[in-house]
Design a protein around this motif. Structure first.
Motif, mmCIF file in Angstrom:
data_model
loop_
_atom_site.group_PDB
_atom_site.id
_atom_site.type_symbol
_atom_site.label_atom_id
_atom_site.label_comp_id
_atom_site.label_asym_id
_atom_site.label_seq_id
_atom_site.Cartn_x
_atom_site.Cartn_y
_atom_site.Cartn_z
ATOM 1 N N ASP A 141 -60.693 -2.479 -29.173
ATOM 2 C CA ASP A 141 -61.010 -3.160 -30.431
ATOM 3 C C ASP A 141 -60.976 -2.191 -31.602
ATOM 4 O OD1 ASP A 141 -61.282 -5.592 -29.217
ATOM 5 O OD2 ASP A 141 -63.441 -5.408 -28.905
ATOM 6 N N ARG A 142 -61.467 -0.992 -31.413
ATOM 7 C CA ARG A 142 -61.406 0.009 -32.487
ATOM 8 C C ARG A 142 -59.963 0.353 -32.843
ATOM 9 N NH1 ARG A 142 -66.026 3.085 -33.662
ATOM 10 N NH2 ARG A 142 -67.877 2.464 -32.487
ATOM 11 N N LEU A 143 -59.118 0.468 -31.827
ATOM 12 C CA LEU A 143 -57.708 0.750 -32.081
ATOM 13 C C LEU A 143 -57.071 -0.403 -32.859
ATOM 14 C CD1 LEU A 143 -55.160 2.441 -31.679
ATOM 15 C CD2 LEU A 143 -54.848 1.292 -29.469
ATOM 16 N N ASN A 144 -57.363 -1.645 -32.456
ATOM 17 C CA ASN A 144 -56.834 -2.795 -33.192
ATOM 18 C C ASN A 144 -57.309 -2.801 -34.640
ATOM 19 O OD1 ASN A 144 -55.428 -3.808 -30.981
ATOM 20 N ND2 ASN A 144 -57.150 -5.049 -30.285
ATOM 21 N N ASP A 145 -58.571 -2.430 -34.853
ATOM 22 C CA ASP A 145 -59.097 -2.362 -36.224
ATOM 23 C C ASP A 145 -58.329 -1.348 -37.062
ATOM 24 O OD1 ASP A 145 -60.931 -4.256 -35.605
ATOM 25 O OD2 ASP A 145 -62.639 -2.894 -35.420
ATOM 26 N N ARG A 146 -58.120 -0.159 -36.502
ATOM 27 C CA ARG A 146 -57.438 0.894 -37.264
ATOM 28 C C ARG A 146 -55.991 0.514 -37.560
ATOM 29 N NH1 ARG A 146 -60.372 4.234 -33.577
ATOM 30 N NH2 ARG A 146 -58.496 4.525 -32.307
ATOM 31 N N LEU A 147 -55.286 -0.011 -36.565
ATOM 32 C CA LEU A 147 -53.890 -0.385 -36.783
ATOM 33 C C LEU A 147 -53.771 -1.540 -37.781
ATOM 34 C CD1 LEU A 147 -52.487 -0.186 -33.136
ATOM 35 C CD2 LEU A 147 -52.166 1.453 -34.989
ATOM 36 N N SER A 148 -54.654 -2.523 -37.667
ATOM 37 C CA SER A 148 -54.607 -3.660 -38.596
ATOM 38 C C SER A 148 -54.944 -3.224 -40.001
ATOM 39 C CB SER A 148 -55.569 -4.757 -38.134
ATOM 40 O OG SER A 148 -55.225 -5.231 -36.854
ATOM 41 N N SER A 149 -55.883 -2.302 -40.143
ATOM 42 C CA SER A 149 -56.248 -1.823 -41.471
ATOM 43 C C SER A 149 -55.111 -1.042 -42.106
ATOM 44 C CB SER A 149 -57.506 -0.954 -41.378
ATOM 45 O OG SER A 149 -57.873 -0.460 -42.642
ATOM 46 N N ARG A 150 -54.360 -0.307 -41.291
ATOM 47 C CA ARG A 150 -53.275 0.525 -41.838
ATOM 48 C C ARG A 150 -51.977 -0.261 -42.020
ATOM 49 N NH1 ARG A 150 -52.158 6.260 -39.157
ATOM 50 N NH2 ARG A 150 -54.119 6.610 -40.249
ATOM 51 N N LEU A 151 -51.646 -1.136 -41.062
ATOM 52 C CA LEU A 151 -50.360 -1.832 -41.090
ATOM 53 C C LEU A 151 -50.436 -3.248 -41.621
ATOM 54 C CD1 LEU A 151 -49.070 -0.689 -37.573
ATOM 55 C CD2 LEU A 151 -48.658 0.389 -39.795
ATOM 56 N N GLY A 152 -51.616 -3.828 -41.665
ATOM 57 C CA GLY A 152 -51.759 -5.209 -42.095
ATOM 58 C C GLY A 152 -52.169 -6.098 -40.937
ATOM 59 N N PRO A 153 -52.941 -7.151 -41.196
ATOM 60 C CA PRO A 153 -53.452 -7.994 -40.100
ATOM 61 C C PRO A 153 -52.366 -8.723 -39.329
ATOM 62 C CG PRO A 153 -53.922 -8.978 -42.253
ATOM 63 C CD PRO A 153 -53.401 -7.614 -42.515
ATOM 64 N N GLN A 154 -51.207 -9.024 -39.970
ATOM 65 C CA GLN A 154 -50.142 -9.744 -39.284
ATOM 66 C C GLN A 154 -49.237 -8.826 -38.477
ATOM 67 O OE1 GLN A 154 -49.664 -12.942 -38.999
ATOM 68 N NE2 GLN A 154 -51.340 -13.586 -40.309
ATOM 69 N N ALA A 155 -49.452 -7.527 -38.560
ATOM 70 C CA ALA A 155 -48.592 -6.582 -37.840
ATOM 71 C C ALA A 155 -49.117 -6.267 -36.447
ATOM 72 C CB ALA A 155 -48.446 -5.281 -38.645
ATOM 73 N N VAL A 156 -50.377 -6.565 -36.173
ATOM 74 C CA VAL A 156 -50.979 -6.293 -34.872
ATOM 75 C C VAL A 156 -51.378 -7.631 -34.263
ATOM 76 C CG1 VAL A 156 -52.758 -5.033 -33.618
ATOM 77 C CG2 VAL A 156 -51.836 -4.102 -35.747
ATOM 78 N N LEU A 157 -50.690 -8.006 -33.177
ATOM 79 C CA LEU A 157 -50.900 -9.308 -32.554
ATOM 80 C C LEU A 157 -51.365 -9.139 -31.119
ATOM 81 C CD1 LEU A 157 -47.617 -11.069 -33.756
ATOM 82 C CD2 LEU A 157 -49.840 -11.062 -34.906
ATOM 83 N N ARG A 158 -52.022 -10.153 -30.620
ATOM 84 C CA ARG A 158 -52.393 -10.208 -29.212
ATOM 85 C C ARG A 158 -52.069 -11.596 -28.680
ATOM 86 N NH1 ARG A 158 -56.942 -13.200 -28.432
ATOM 87 N NH2 ARG A 158 -58.362 -13.472 -30.199
ATOM 88 N N SER A 159 -51.911 -11.696 -27.382
ATOM 89 C CA SER A 159 -51.567 -12.979 -26.781
ATOM 90 C C SER A 159 -52.823 -13.805 -26.535
ATOM 91 C CB SER A 159 -50.812 -12.764 -25.464
ATOM 92 O OG SER A 159 -51.623 -12.051 -24.553
ATOM 93 N N MET A 160 -52.696 -15.102 -26.686
ATOM 94 C CA MET A 160 -53.793 -16.026 -26.456
ATOM 95 C C MET A 160 -53.254 -17.215 -25.668
ATOM 96 S SD MET A 160 -56.272 -17.998 -29.181
ATOM 97 C CE MET A 160 -54.951 -19.117 -29.678
ATOM 98 N N LEU A 161 -53.979 -17.612 -24.645
ATOM 99 C CA LEU A 161 -53.547 -18.718 -23.801
ATOM 100 C C LEU A 161 -53.663 -20.032 -24.551
ATOM 101 C CD1 LEU A 161 -55.162 -17.728 -20.389
ATOM 102 C CD2 LEU A 161 -52.800 -17.407 -21.134
ATOM 103 N N VAL A 162 -52.718 -20.926 -24.266
ATOM 104 C CA VAL A 162 -52.680 -22.245 -24.866
ATOM 105 C C VAL A 162 -52.658 -23.272 -23.750
ATOM 106 C CG1 VAL A 162 -51.398 -23.794 -26.390
ATOM 107 C CG2 VAL A 162 -51.445 -21.353 -26.869
ATOM 108 N N GLU A 167 -48.614 -19.681 -24.023
ATOM 109 C CA GLU A 167 -49.118 -18.456 -24.633
ATOM 110 C C GLU A 167 -48.634 -18.393 -26.073
ATOM 111 O OE1 GLU A 167 -49.746 -13.854 -23.135
ATOM 112 O OE2 GLU A 167 -47.917 -14.935 -22.599
ATOM 113 N N GLN A 168 -49.482 -17.812 -26.932
ATOM 114 C CA GLN A 168 -49.146 -17.686 -28.337
ATOM 115 C C GLN A 168 -49.701 -16.377 -28.862
ATOM 116 O OE1 GLN A 168 -50.895 -20.572 -31.055
ATOM 117 N NE2 GLN A 168 -48.960 -20.793 -32.119
ATOM 118 N N PHE A 169 -49.015 -15.800 -29.840
ATOM 119 C CA PHE A 169 -49.460 -14.553 -30.436
ATOM 120 C C PHE A 169 -50.276 -14.846 -31.698
ATOM 121 C CE2 PHE A 169 -47.431 -11.620 -27.717
ATOM 122 C CZ PHE A 169 -46.211 -12.171 -27.334
ATOM 123 N N VAL A 170 -51.443 -14.221 -31.800
ATOM 124 C CA VAL A 170 -52.335 -14.381 -32.953
ATOM 125 C C VAL A 170 -52.739 -12.996 -33.432
ATOM 126 C CG1 VAL A 170 -53.194 -16.618 -32.154
ATOM 127 C CG2 VAL A 170 -54.378 -14.526 -31.476
#
Length: 503
Positions: A329-350, A359-362
């Motif tokens: 989660d800390r890594l996701n926070d740092r990457l999203s803060s530096r690259l933008g929230p839409q640049a770091v995605l994770r998969s979510m079951l549908v 599956e969808q990326f959010v």
């Protein structure tokens, strides 16, 4: 405007010549033929006044622009629990008005128990603090225009001989409502506190914050980040004392030229770690690049937290549990803060039986996660976004595949198992398949990267034929996930597709 062009603002020396706001332009030119006239830019004034209003959040965290009479010019501050920081209500009113007059503004203001009373007093009386005991006495003596009515309504009251608010309030309510509408009674009740009038804050409301007022303005981002770290430590202690954690943090930079810069970010999980919060703002500041402008300097910095929820103290001793999720989660926070929230995605079951819909990326910072029961099925690690057509040879029509031709290359299949039959989701509409939810169209923040790539996938057909999936393996150990759409016994020959790869 009806009746010709009219004056909406005047220089002070023109008022001495008999000109007034609201006067017809032709009449004004007859008095002063040499005056210079410019057309008002209401959109520019509205935007500038909005920025000006945000700057006042250094006096109160709840600031709103009243748009009843105009989109600019009327400012409301909720000073509940704030006035003691300035030495009382009278001292706070004097402080706010004085600093605006020093900047060259002509301003008046009032502090009152209701928004309507404060507006009426600030426009039609001297600047003062109105107590709850004297509210009715002060309002009764003010002109009817203090009720924020239309020009036609004010003119009608003058024709009726009703000059003050008190005279209107003494009249029977039903005849007033029949002639002027329910809006008149609403304004009266709001002004006298019979009905609560709510404000809509421009900036996000905050419950916990830490701030520092500077004796000398600063301008370097490094200095801002150093102060941000100190404020994060103070804010962390406040949140810990309250047993809370936050997912959203806001950094307010107040410039000496009555402007404020706002920087907000989200965390993947609740936190109050000062070092982590500071790192997130440091990464976000790197994205600002040349957009950062401190003007003539920053004289106040405020760090606020929102999206608060209870957060227990975390044990870091010998018996603490480390599962690695917090580091992710800390890594996701740092990457999203530096690259933008839409640049770091994770998969979510549908909830879907079709593999390409299951599956969808959010964005990785999306709070919460859908809880879906996962059936005990074998699925490939890599799934093609769009199944690719292949040619299959089998010993018998409905038997296991014996060979496969994909992208002009032949594969001899030595093992296989299946089929697993999946029916079409007939209840769905023909819509385009989506791997990523289309973002809402909005202006980009300073330094924000372009939105994530959204593939243009095929449209879903609810009447598509049933699929029979097979797991096959070639002579070199590569395993594929293929399916047959249709049946050999039907009027149309079935078609084979490659959909994924196993490890």
């Amino acid at each position: 405007m009806k009746g010709g062009l009219r004056l909406v603002a005047l220089d002070p020396h023109l008022r001495q010549d008999g000109l007034r706001i609201g006067q017809n332009l032709a009449d004004a030119r007859a008095i002063r033929p040499d005056m210079v006239v410019q057309e008002i830019d209401r959109a520019l004034l509205e935007s500038a006044f909005g920025t000006f209003a945000d700057w006042h959040s250094n006096a109160s965290p709840l600031v709103s622009v009243m748009t009843d009479m105009a989109a600019y010019g009327d400012l409301v501050l909720d000073i509940t629990g704030v006035s003691h920081l300035f030495g009382g209500e009278a001292a706070m009113l004097r402080h706010v008005l004085t600093r605006l007059r020093v900047l060259g503004y002509t301003v008046s203001g009032a502090i009152a128990p209701t928004i309507g009373a404060a507006w009426a007093v600030s426009h039609f009386a001297r600047s003062q603090v109105v107590s709850a005991d004297s509210l009715e006495t002060v309002l009764d003596d003010l002109p009817v225009a203090g009720l924020r009515l239309s020009e036609s309504q004010n003119a009608t009251f003058l024709q009726m001989g009703l000059v003050t608010i008190g005279q209107v309030r003494q009249r029977p309510r039903k005849p007033l409502q029949a002639r002027f509408g329910a809006q008149l009674l609403l304004r009266i009740d709001q002004a006298y506190g019979q009905i609560q009038e709510r404000m809509a804050p421009r900036l996000p409301p905050i419950e916990h914050h830490a701030e520092r007022r500077l004796a000398e303005p600063i301008s370097l981002m490094d200095d801002v980040l150093l102060i941000t770290h100190d404020l994060a430590v103070t804010l962390g202690f406040k949140l810990e004392a309250a047993g809370l954690g936050a997912q959203t943090f806001h950094l307010f930079l107040y410039r000496v030229d009555h402007k404020v810069m706002t920087l907000s970010l989200n965390a993947a999980r609740l936190t109050r770690d000062p070092g982590h919060v500071t790192d997130l703002f440091r990464h976000r500041a790197q994205r600002l690049a040349g957009e950062y402008d401190a003007g003539f300097g920053i004289d106040m910095v405020r760090l606020a937290a929102s999206s608060l929820e209870p957060l227990d103290a975390v044990q870091t001793g010998a018996f603490s549990v480390e599962n690695g999720l917090e580091d992710i989660d800390r890594l996701n926070d740092r990457l999203s803060s530096r690259l933008g929230p839409q640049a770091v995605l994770r998969s979510m079951l549908v909830a879907s039986r079709l593999p390409e819909r299951a599956e969808q990326f959010v964005p990785a910072l999306v709070a919460g996660e859908a809880k879906i029961a996962i059936p005990d099925l074998r699925r490939p690690l890599r799934l093609l976004p769009k199944p690719e057509r292949i040619q299959i040879m089998a010993e018998v029509p409905d038997g296991l595949p014996a060979s496969m031709m994909w992208r002009r290359q032949a594969y001899r299949l030595v093992r296989g198992e299946g089929p697993e039959r999946l029916g079409a989701e007939w209840w769905r509409k023909p819509m385009r398949l989506e791997l990523v939810t289309p973002p809402v169209s909005k202006p980009s923040e300073p330094g924000e990267e372009p939105q994530a790539y959204i593939p243009d996938l095929v449209r879903f057909e609810p009447d598509a034929a049933t699929r029979d999936y097979y797991v096959v393996e070639d002579n070199e150990g590569r395993r594929f996930w293929v399916f047959r759409q249709g049946f050999y016994t039907g009027p149309v020959a079935p078609v084979w597709y490659l959909h994924g790869f196993f490890a």
